[in-house]
Design a protein around this motif. Structure first.
Motif, PDB file in Angstrom:
ATOM      1  N   HIS A   1      33.928  44.729  35.254  1.00 21.32           N
ATOM      2  CA  HIS A   1      33.755  44.017  34.038  1.00 21.32           C
ATOM      3  C   HIS A   1      32.845  43.029  34.652  1.00 21.32           C
ATOM      4  O   HIS A   1      32.517  42.777  35.598  1.00 21.32           O
ATOM      5  N   LYS A   2      32.090  42.290  33.682  1.00 23.44           N
ATOM      6  CA  LYS A   2      31.118  41.279  33.707  1.00 23.44           C
ATOM      7  C   LYS A   2      31.374  40.069  32.926  1.00 23.44           C
ATOM      8  O   LYS A   2      31.960  40.383  31.614  1.00 23.44           O
ATOM      9  N   HIS A   3      30.661  38.886  32.976  1.00 30.64           N
ATOM     10  CA  HIS A   3      30.805  37.825  32.008  1.00 30.64           C
ATOM     11  C   HIS A   3      29.706  36.925  32.500  1.00 30.64           C
ATOM     12  O   HIS A   3      29.294  36.649  33.500  1.00 30.64           O
ATOM     13  N   PRO A   4      29.446  35.970  31.406  1.00 29.02           N
ATOM     14  CA  PRO A   4      28.394  35.006  31.317  1.00 29.02           C
ATOM     15  C   PRO A   4      28.564  33.938  32.674  1.00 29.02           C
ATOM     16  O   PRO A   4      27.875  33.231  33.121  1.00 29.02           O
ATOM     17  N   ALA A   5      30.021  33.798  32.829  1.00 33.22           N
ATOM     18  CA  ALA A   5      30.454  32.742  33.709  1.00 33.22           C
ATOM     19  C   ALA A   5      30.429  32.880  34.990  1.00 33.22           C
ATOM     20  O   ALA A   5      30.637  33.986  35.536  1.00 33.22           O
ATOM     21  N   PRO A   6      29.873  32.126  35.706  1.00 28.49           N
ATOM     22  CA  PRO A   6      29.909  32.290  37.364  1.00 28.49           C
ATOM     23  C   PRO A   6      31.288  32.185  37.591  1.00 28.49           C
ATOM     24  O   PRO A   6      32.118  31.441  36.947  1.00 28.49           O
ATOM     25  N   GLU A   7      31.860  32.703  38.613  1.00 28.18           N
ATOM     26  CA  GLU A   7      33.308  32.835  39.038  1.00 28.18           C
ATOM     27  C   GLU A   7      33.415  32.796  40.440  1.00 28.18           C
ATOM     28  O   GLU A   7      32.800  33.466  41.185  1.00 28.18           O
ATOM     29  N   LEU A   8      34.536  31.876  41.009  1.00 33.66           N
ATOM     30  CA  LEU A   8      35.018  32.114  42.301  1.00 33.66           C
ATOM     31  C   LEU A   8      36.281  32.278  42.404  1.00 33.66           C
ATOM     32  O   LEU A   8      37.554  31.821  41.624  1.00 33.66           O
ATOM     33  N   TYR A   9      36.723  33.371  43.323  1.00 32.37           N
ATOM     34  CA  TYR A   9      38.037  33.634  43.770  1.00 32.37           C
ATOM     35  C   TYR A   9      38.290  33.192  45.143  1.00 32.37           C
ATOM     36  O   TYR A   9      37.298  33.372  46.016  1.00 32.37           O
ATOM     37  N   LEU A  10      39.493  32.725  45.425  1.00 31.86           N
ATOM     38  CA  LEU A  10      39.987  32.419  46.689  1.00 31.86           C
ATOM     39  C   LEU A  10      41.228  33.314  46.662  1.00 31.86           C
ATOM     40  O   LEU A  10      42.321  33.096  45.997  1.00 31.86           O
ATOM     41  N   ASN A  11      41.080  34.428  47.627  1.00 29.43           N
ATOM     42  CA  ASN A  11      42.133  35.491  47.641  1.00 29.43           C
ATOM     43  C   ASN A  11      43.172  35.081  48.530  1.00 29.43           C
ATOM     44  O   ASN A  11      42.814  34.533  49.831  1.00 29.43           O
ATOM     45  N   LEU A  12      44.495  35.164  48.211  1.00 25.58           N
ATOM     46  CA  LEU A  12      45.366  34.689  48.985  1.00 25.58           C
ATOM     47  C   LEU A  12      46.260  35.805  49.728  1.00 25.58           C
ATOM     48  O   LEU A  12      46.868  35.431  50.517  1.00 25.58           O
ATOM     49  N   THR A  13      46.384  36.906  49.053  1.00 30.02           N
ATOM     50  CA  THR A  13      47.141  37.909  49.490  1.00 30.02           C
ATOM     51  C   THR A  13      46.357  39.110  50.079  1.00 30.02           C
ATOM     52  O   THR A  13      45.255  39.094  49.898  1.00 30.02           O
TER      53      THR A  13
ATOM     54  N   GLY B   1      46.845  46.871  46.275  1.00 29.29           N
ATOM     55  CA  GLY B   1      47.335  47.655  46.842  1.00 29.29           C
ATOM     56  C   GLY B   1      49.078  47.309  46.856  1.00 29.29           C
ATOM     57  O   GLY B   1      49.425  47.182  45.629  1.00 29.29           O
ATOM     58  N   GLU B   2      49.773  47.623  47.679  1.00 29.53           N
ATOM     59  CA  GLU B   2      51.166  47.610  47.753  1.00 29.53           C
ATOM     60  C   GLU B   2      51.691  46.190  47.598  1.00 29.53           C
ATOM     61  O   GLU B   2      52.919  45.958  47.221  1.00 29.53           O
ATOM     62  N   ILE B   3      50.773  45.079  47.767  1.00 28.59           N
ATOM     63  CA  ILE B   3      51.118  43.691  47.586  1.00 28.59           C
ATOM     64  C   ILE B   3      50.684  42.993  46.493  1.00 28.59           C
ATOM     65  O   ILE B   3      49.531  43.346  46.192  1.00 28.59           O
ATOM     66  N   PRO B   4      51.409  42.310  45.676  1.00 28.76           N
ATOM     67  CA  PRO B   4      50.875  41.823  44.433  1.00 28.76           C
ATOM     68  C   PRO B   4      49.780  40.947  44.780  1.00 28.76           C
ATOM     69  O   PRO B   4      49.525  40.319  45.861  1.00 28.76           O
ATOM     70  N   PHE B   5      48.757  40.678  43.949  1.00 26.80           N
ATOM     71  CA  PHE B   5      47.267  39.991  44.246  1.00 26.80           C
ATOM     72  C   PHE B   5      47.633  38.613  43.559  1.00 26.80           C
ATOM     73  O   PHE B   5      47.948  38.485  42.524  1.00 26.80           O
ATOM     74  N   VAL B   6      47.538  37.541  44.311  1.00 30.24           N
ATOM     75  CA  VAL B   6      47.738  36.198  44.300  1.00 30.24           C
ATOM     76  C   VAL B   6      46.343  35.392  44.633  1.00 30.24           C
ATOM     77  O   VAL B   6      45.924  35.694  45.755  1.00 30.24           O
ATOM     78  N   SER B   7      45.715  34.781  43.568  1.00 29.91           N
ATOM     79  CA  SER B   7      44.461  34.222  44.086  1.00 29.91           C
ATOM     80  C   SER B   7      44.250  32.896  43.314  1.00 29.91           C
ATOM     81  O   SER B   7      44.886  32.689  42.174  1.00 29.91           O
ATOM     82  N   ILE B   8      43.492  32.102  43.866  1.00 27.02           N
ATOM     83  CA  ILE B   8      42.795  30.835  43.106  1.00 27.02           C
ATOM     84  C   ILE B   8      41.620  31.318  42.242  1.00 27.02           C
ATOM     85  O   ILE B   8      40.820  32.167  42.833  1.00 27.02           O
ATOM     86  N   TRP B   9      41.279  30.696  41.358  1.00 20.72           N
ATOM     87  CA  TRP B   9      40.344  31.702  40.090  1.00 20.72           C
ATOM     88  C   TRP B   9      39.519  30.455  39.297  1.00 20.72           C
ATOM     89  O   TRP B   9      40.386  29.126  38.993  1.00 20.72           O
ATOM     90  N   CYS B  10      38.219  30.255  39.352  1.00 24.25           N
ATOM     91  CA  CYS B  10      37.626  29.221  38.864  1.00 24.25           C
ATOM     92  C   CYS B  10      36.328  29.734  38.092  1.00 24.25           C
ATOM     93  O   CYS B  10      35.473  30.388  38.540  1.00 24.25           O
ATOM     94  N   TRP B  11      36.220  29.269  36.713  1.00 28.57           N
ATOM     95  CA  TRP B  11      34.966  29.443  36.050  1.00 28.57           C
ATOM     96  C   TRP B  11      34.359  27.906  35.962  1.00 28.57           C
ATOM     97  O   TRP B  11      35.253  26.865  35.326  1.00 28.57           O
ATOM     98  N   PRO B  12      33.328  27.613  36.596  1.00 26.23           N
ATOM     99  CA  PRO B  12      32.666  26.013  36.369  1.00 26.23           C
ATOM    100  C   PRO B  12      31.809  25.995  35.046  1.00 26.23           C
ATOM    101  O   PRO B  12      31.457  24.829  34.974  1.00 26.23           O
ATOM    102  N   LYS B  13      31.474  27.141  34.267  1.00 26.32           N
ATOM    103  CA  LYS B  13      30.792  26.848  33.099  1.00 26.32           C
ATOM    104  C   LYS B  13      31.044  28.153  32.192  1.00 26.32           C
ATOM    105  O   LYS B  13      31.374  28.995  32.548  1.00 26.32           O
ATOM    106  N   ASN B  14      30.211  27.852  30.847  1.00 27.73           N
ATOM    107  CA  ASN B  14      30.249  29.145  30.202  1.00 27.73           C
ATOM    108  C   ASN B  14      31.723  29.740  29.775  1.00 27.73           C
ATOM    109  O   ASN B  14      31.858  30.722  29.767  1.00 27.73           O
ATOM    110  N   LEU B  15      32.668  28.737  29.455  1.00 27.19           N
ATOM    111  CA  LEU B  15      34.108  28.976  29.350  1.00 27.19           C
ATOM    112  C   LEU B  15      34.535  29.751  28.316  1.00 27.19           C
ATOM    113  O   LEU B  15      35.464  30.454  28.216  1.00 27.19           O
ATOM    114  N   SER B  16      33.634  29.776  27.241  1.00 26.72           N
ATOM    115  CA  SER B  16      34.248  30.411  25.911  1.00 26.72           C
ATOM    116  C   SER B  16      33.597  31.728  25.847  1.00 26.72           C
ATOM    117  O   SER B  16      33.795  32.522  24.967  1.00 26.72           O
TER     118      SER B  16
END
Length: 210
Positions: free
Chosen positions: A139-151, A185-200
């Protein structure tokens, strides 16, 4: 309030030590600019996460020393947040995002305009969760996005490139309208997620094969 502020502080501490690009630093700076305190508390009602058991299993799987402080802060504060599942609200109408995603996702906002623990109309920062064995369609979206992958165990695809496995603690930045997808995969995905603009702005699904 202190426990949620501590989660945000741990996110900032980790990102400041590990971001590498100007785009990633922009996201960190945007988070730091948000006013955090009693005056910005949103009127939310905390709830038990709809996918409580797999969330805890995902968090308890985290063993990377560098993200243990963040893991501990989430475990201490997750029950003070408002959790919900995305039933397609982030997507254009009639998008075929997939039943597996709709049934297997969950998120909470630490900072955000409506559902955030702290209110901000300029940024969304939260925790994003997917149950195991889910293909999250490209998928794609106009908002820039940052993930911090924890698992561990989740693979990512960007554009037409091959699937890449990302380690716990890895930072993933998606520029605006850059297609990306995930396979958990076999472990649930937990992450930190951020949209810093274009929220709507809504997301567009790209129906590539898994």
């Amino acid at each position: 309030m202190h426990d949620i502020k501590n989660i945000i502080d741990e996110i900032i501490i980790y990102l400041e030590k590990n971001v590498k690009t100007t785009e990633e630093q922009f996201v960190v700076n945007s988070i730091k600019k948000c006013a955090i305190g009693k005056k910005t508390l949103n009127n939310i009602t905390p709830n038990l996460p709809p996918k409580h058991k797999p969330l805890i299993n995902g968090l308890l799987s985290i063993s990377s020393k560098k993200i243990i402080p963040l893991k501990k802060s989430i475990l201490k504060g997750y029950n003070k947040l408002y959790w919900k599942t995305d039933d397609g609200e982030y997507y254009e109408k009639n998008s075929s995002v997939g039943r597996n995603y709709l049934n297997g996702n969950m998120n909470t906002e630490l900072i955000g305009p409506n559902d955030g623990f702290f209110k901000s109309d300029k940024l969304k920062l939260g925790i994003f969760f997917l149950e195991q064995k889910i293909f999250y369609k490209d998928h794609k979206h106009p908002a820039p996005e940052l993930y911090l992958n924890l698992t561990d165990g989740t693979k990512w695809r960007f554009g037409e490139k091959k699937w890449l496995k990302k380690k716990p603690g890895s930072i993933i930045y998606n520029s605006p309208n850059n297609p990306h997808g995930m396979k958990v995969g076999e472990i649930p995905f937990v992450s930190i997620w951020c949209w810093p603009k274009n929220l709507s702005q809504k997301c567009t699904v790209i129906n590539n094969n898994p």
